[in-house]
Motif scaffolding. Structure first.
Motif, mmCIF file in Angstrom:
data_model
loop_
_atom_site.group_PDB
_atom_site.id
_atom_site.type_symbol
_atom_site.label_atom_id
_atom_site.label_comp_id
_atom_site.label_asym_id
_atom_site.label_seq_id
_atom_site.Cartn_x
_atom_site.Cartn_y
_atom_site.Cartn_z
ATOM 1 N N PRO A 626 0.806 -1.229 0.000
ATOM 2 C CA PRO A 626 0.000 0.000 0.000
ATOM 3 C C PRO A 626 0.834 1.271 0.000
ATOM 4 N N TYR A 627 2.135 1.176 0.295
ATOM 5 C CA TYR A 627 2.979 2.373 0.356
ATOM 6 C C TYR A 627 3.520 2.774 -1.015
ATOM 7 N N ALA A 628 3.351 1.921 -2.026
ATOM 8 C CA ALA A 628 3.895 2.216 -3.352
ATOM 9 C C ALA A 628 3.264 3.481 -3.916
ATOM 10 N N GLY A 629 4.082 4.347 -4.522
ATOM 11 C CA GLY A 629 3.576 5.578 -5.117
ATOM 12 C C GLY A 629 4.662 6.633 -5.148
ATOM 13 N N PHE A 630 4.300 7.855 -5.617
ATOM 14 C CA PHE A 630 5.285 8.937 -5.635
ATOM 15 C C PHE A 630 4.595 10.276 -5.398
ATOM 16 N N GLU A 631 5.405 11.253 -4.990
ATOM 17 C CA GLU A 631 4.921 12.615 -4.701
ATOM 18 C C GLU A 631 5.881 13.600 -5.337
ATOM 19 N N VAL A 632 5.350 14.616 -6.039
ATOM 20 C CA VAL A 632 6.156 15.652 -6.673
ATOM 21 C C VAL A 632 5.751 17.003 -6.079
ATOM 22 N N ARG A 633 6.742 17.792 -5.595
ATOM 23 C CA ARG A 633 6.432 19.109 -5.012
ATOM 24 C C ARG A 633 7.609 20.061 -5.188
ATOM 25 N N GLU A 634 7.333 21.363 -4.915
ATOM 26 C CA GLU A 634 8.372 22.376 -4.957
ATOM 27 C C GLU A 634 9.326 22.215 -3.770
ATOM 28 N N ARG A 635 10.575 22.633 -3.946
ATOM 29 C CA ARG A 635 11.499 22.679 -2.821
ATOM 30 C C ARG A 635 11.130 23.828 -1.884
ATOM 31 N N ASP A 636 11.541 23.761 -0.613
ATOM 32 C CA ASP A 636 11.284 24.836 0.339
ATOM 33 C C ASP A 636 11.951 26.125 -0.140
ATOM 34 N N GLN A 637 11.335 27.264 0.247
ATOM 35 C CA GLN A 637 11.832 28.564 -0.228
ATOM 36 C C GLN A 637 13.280 28.816 0.178
ATOM 37 N N GLU A 638 13.635 28.432 1.435
ATOM 38 C CA GLU A 638 14.999 28.684 1.896
ATOM 39 C C GLU A 638 16.038 27.870 1.108
ATOM 40 N N GLU A 639 15.612 26.758 0.472
ATOM 41 C CA GLU A 639 16.536 25.958 -0.330
ATOM 42 C C GLU A 639 16.705 26.508 -1.738
ATOM 43 N N GLY A 640 15.838 27.452 -2.126
ATOM 44 C CA GLY A 640 15.905 27.987 -3.472
ATOM 45 C C GLY A 640 14.951 27.254 -4.411
ATOM 46 N N PRO A 641 14.875 27.675 -5.667
ATOM 47 C CA PRO A 641 13.945 27.038 -6.618
ATOM 48 C C PRO A 641 14.364 25.608 -6.940
ATOM 49 N N GLY A 642 13.419 24.876 -7.439
ATOM 50 C CA GLY A 642 13.694 23.487 -7.802
ATOM 51 C C GLY A 642 12.529 22.589 -7.441
ATOM 52 N N CYS A 643 12.722 21.334 -7.634
ATOM 53 C CA CYS A 643 11.640 20.351 -7.474
ATOM 54 C C CYS A 643 12.159 19.161 -6.668
ATOM 55 N N ILE A 644 11.232 18.509 -5.904
ATOM 56 C CA ILE A 644 11.553 17.303 -5.140
ATOM 57 C C ILE A 644 10.570 16.212 -5.546
ATOM 58 N N VAL A 645 11.101 15.014 -5.814
ATOM 59 C CA VAL A 645 10.264 13.835 -6.073
ATOM 60 C C VAL A 645 10.587 12.795 -4.993
ATOM 61 N N ILE A 646 9.538 12.343 -4.302
ATOM 62 C CA ILE A 646 9.708 11.288 -3.294
ATOM 63 C C ILE A 646 9.021 10.036 -3.832
ATOM 64 N N LEU A 647 9.804 9.026 -4.129
ATOM 65 C CA LEU A 647 9.324 7.808 -4.792
ATOM 66 C C LEU A 647 9.408 6.640 -3.813
ATOM 67 N N ASN A 648 8.231 5.997 -3.534
ATOM 68 C CA ASN A 648 8.166 4.827 -2.652
ATOM 69 C C ASN A 648 8.159 3.567 -3.519
ATOM 70 N N ILE A 649 9.266 2.823 -3.491
ATOM 71 C CA ILE A 649 9.443 1.652 -4.359
ATOM 72 C C ILE A 649 9.325 0.383 -3.518
ATOM 73 N N PRO A 650 8.445 -0.553 -3.888
ATOM 74 C CA PRO A 650 8.338 -1.812 -3.129
ATOM 75 C C PRO A 650 9.615 -2.641 -3.253
ATOM 76 N N ILE A 651 10.053 -3.231 -2.144
ATOM 77 C CA ILE A 651 11.175 -4.166 -2.151
ATOM 78 C C ILE A 651 10.608 -5.569 -2.341
ATOM 79 N N LEU A 652 11.019 -6.252 -3.409
ATOM 80 C CA LEU A 652 10.413 -7.532 -3.776
ATOM 81 C C LEU A 652 11.239 -8.688 -3.258
#
Length: 652
Positions: A626-652
């Motif tokens: 049930p944890y499999a999936g991904f999330e895409v969001r902006e980086r925090d303002q103090e870190e500067g511009p950019g993007c973060i992707v958090i990818l939950n990959i099942p271990i088989l």
């Protein structure tokens, strides 16, 4: 039902003359295949002539095991199913044990490991009751291999039990089989820095090889003799440096001789491969090249073509040519490798489809057996109806009329019910067939879409364009290096898109090749960093090609539109959640960010097909994780511009 042996006689049972004939025929499977099959068919004819169900079961089982040796999957499945179906009609130990052995071997061959273990354990228990120690030692060894590498404790347990039964049996065939299983346990748990453990393993395999050489005439499974030589040579290569070259090469030469004499492909491939790898690492490229060429010539002289073997040898020749910086030879070998590698994958795909067909046909046969049992029950009930009518006639016409009426009514209802059940069973078989075909079609379609999505045409064109530019500018070494990376990336994508799982180490290697080619494409306009936490084990298995689409988006939509004054950076971090059986992959870039990227996308009709396919794959995995999936969001303002992707990959 597999382990309920109520009514089975538990005293030791001797082999019949028919079983002895079938077993003798089976013993000739390496030396004389024609005689092997002829004797087994003769044994089956004797069993049919005597109408002995027990002997027919044993003959079918031996025929199944012989077809497994000949790689005839259809006949293998037919004989194994026949033996297993007839085993329900006897209460004798030996026939049931052989039937479970044949079915367990079939399930192992078509990669249904849990069912294979279940059937082989049932066979093992029955042969133990029959005091058939020779069979017990071989089956315990096979069970030990099936538990590897997931359960080292059970691997050791059944390898030790195999040694116990082999000692009881006292024949060299059983002892060699059991010693190879226990030796496999020793080498799998061997730590190279532990000299004492390594020496213990070497001594064990030296004794094993001496046993094989001393009793080679009475050992039927010649492949086991070759495996003993291969394992001992492999131990020498992993031991103290410098290695004992004389002993290493001597054992490989003996293994090669066995492989050629008895046409054992896997032994031949391993022997040539180990020698070639050793001389390559030693720097004796000429000798390594001659070995691989000799292997190719020998293979092409045979009446059949082993595409897997030829692809392996040509790939090894490529590595030798690259180290010798003989780029002309490299490209010639690469052309041959690509040809045989494609043929190898076609054979692999065909084997997958054949295994799927066998699984389906096996399930369909079980449903058909249930249907026949229902029909038989219907026939028996109709017979009872006739007997009831005859009994009622003896009592009197009046009582007969009333009894007949009520019985007729009852059996009619019962017949309607059984016919309905029969119709439902037939419908279930049809639905199962349709579902199997649809699932297989959907899976192949997904694989094709995944393969197409991994290599973007613009990326391929630009990468080749940059390599061409290097060649025109006479930057030969960088051009060859990047061309090698491009070829390796293409091969990795093709290979991994056909696999169910790959190791994290393989995934990281593919990502590095891909990112470095993207760097070349963007004139080294960005850097990258890949980090793994201490908790992460790089040999864990994950679904292939999940991360690359997000790297592509980071480069295309984040870093590529960035102003040239800002140096791009992509960081990839892996952490592992063991309890949730999850691998967390965090991808950060210092590109223009999501908002600016969406603005640019309004002017661009490009659609990220690979990201959509990744989302579909992860959604399907959520049924088991049930944890499999991904999330895409902006980086925090103090870190500067950019993007973060958090990818939950099942271990088989």
């Amino acid at each position: 039902m597999l382990f309920l042996f109520l009514g089975i006689s538990v005293h030791a049972q001797k082999a019949s003359a028919t079983e002895n004939l079938a077993a003798y025929g089976y013993s000739k499977r390496f030396s004389d295949t024609a005689s092997c099959k002829k004797m087994q068919q003769l044994a089956l004819e004797q069993a049919k002539k005597k109408n002995s169900i027990d002997d027919k079961i044993i003959c079918y089982s031996y025929l199944a095991l012989t077809q497994r040796r000949l790689l005839h999957l259809k006949d293998f499945s037919h004989y194994a199913d026949s033996a297993y179906y007839l085993s329900d009609k006897t209460n004798k130990i030996r026939p049931k044990a052989y039937a479970f052995l044949a079915m367990g071997t079939l399930k192992s061959y078509i990669d249904e490991k849990p069912q294979a273990i279940q059937y082989l354990l049932a066979s093992y228990k029955l042969f133990a009751q029959a005091a058939a120690h020779d069979q017990c030692s071989k089956i315990a060894s096979d069970i030990s291999y099936l538990f590897s590498p997931t359960s080292p404790t059970k691997v050791k347990k059944y390898a030790q039990e195999a040694l116990y039964h082999a000692a009881k049996a006292g024949d060299a065939e059983s002892i060699l089989h059991a010693r190879l299983a226990f030796g496999s346990y020793l080498t799998d748990n061997l730590k190279t820095e532990n000299t004492a453990e390594w020496q213990k393993a070497v001594s064990f395999f030296k004794e094993t090889v001496n046993l094989a050489e001393k009793h080679s005439g009475s050992i039927v499974s010649k492949s086991n003799i070759g495996i003993a030589y291969i394992n001992l040579a492999d131990l020498y290569s992993k031991g103290q440096k410098p290695i004992d070259e004389k002993s290493f090469l001597k054992n490989l030469e003996k293994a090669t001789a066995i492989a050629k004499q008895y046409n054992i492909r896997i032994i031949y491939r391993s022997a040539i491969g180990l020698q070639g790898f050793y001389f390559t690492e030693k720097g004796d490229y000429a000798k390594a090249e001659l070995l691989f060429i000799e292997g190719i010539k020998y293979q092409k002289s045979l009446p059949y073509t082993d595409n897997y073997l030829l692809a392996t040898f040509y790939n090894s020749l490529k590595d030798v040519a690259a180290k010798r910086k003989d780029f002309e030879a490299y490209f010639n070998y690469d052309a041959e490798y690509v040809k045989y590698n494609e043929l190898k994958y076609d054979e692999s795909a065909q084997k997958v489809l054949q295994n799927a067909d066998v699984r389906y046909e096996s399930t369909k046969k079980l449903e058909r057996i249930k249907q026949l049992e229902l029909e038989n029950e219907l026939v028996q009930k109709n017979k009872l109806l006739g007997y009831g009518i005859a009994g009622v006639l003896l009592i009197g016409l009046v009582f007969m009329f009333r009894s007949y009426y009520y019985r007729q009514r009852y059996y009619q209802n019962r017949e309607d019910f059984l016919k309905q059940e029969q119709a439902n069973t037939e419908l279930k078989v049809q639905l199962m067939e349709k579902e199997t075909i649809e699932n297989l079609s959907a899976r192949l379609a997904m694989e094709r879409r995944l393969l197409r999505s991994q290599m973007d045409p613009h990326f391929i064109f630009n990468a080749l364009g940059n390599i061409q530019s290097m060649i025109l500018q006479k930057d030969t070494l960088p051009a060859v290096s990047y061309l090698n990376k491009f070829a390796k990336l293409t091969r990795q994508v093709l290979e991994q898109s056909r696999k169910e799982t790959i190791s994290l180490e393989e995934e990281i290697s593919t990502l590095k090749n891909y990112i470095e080619l993207q760097q070349l494409r963007l004139n080294n306009g960005f850097e990258y960093l890949i980090e793994c936490d201490e908790t992460v084990e790089t040999d864990i298995l994950i679904p292939p090609l999940l991360i690359q689409p997000f790297i592509e988006n980071a480069v295309e939509h984040g870093l590529k539109p960035q102003v040239k004054e800002i140096k791009g950076l992509i960081t990839i971090n892996f952490t592992q959640h063991t309890d949730e059986k999850n691998l967390i992959c965090t991808i950060k870039d210092n590109g223009i960010g999501l908002a600016a990227s969406r603005t640019l996308k309004l002017k661009d009709n490009h659609e990220s097909l690979s990201t959509k396919i990744t989302d579909e794959r992860l959604s399907k995995m959520q049924k088991e994780n049930p944890y499999a999936g991904f999330e895409v969001r902006e980086r925090d303002q103090e870190e500067g511009p950019g993007c973060i992707v958090i990818l939950n990959i099942p271990i088989l």
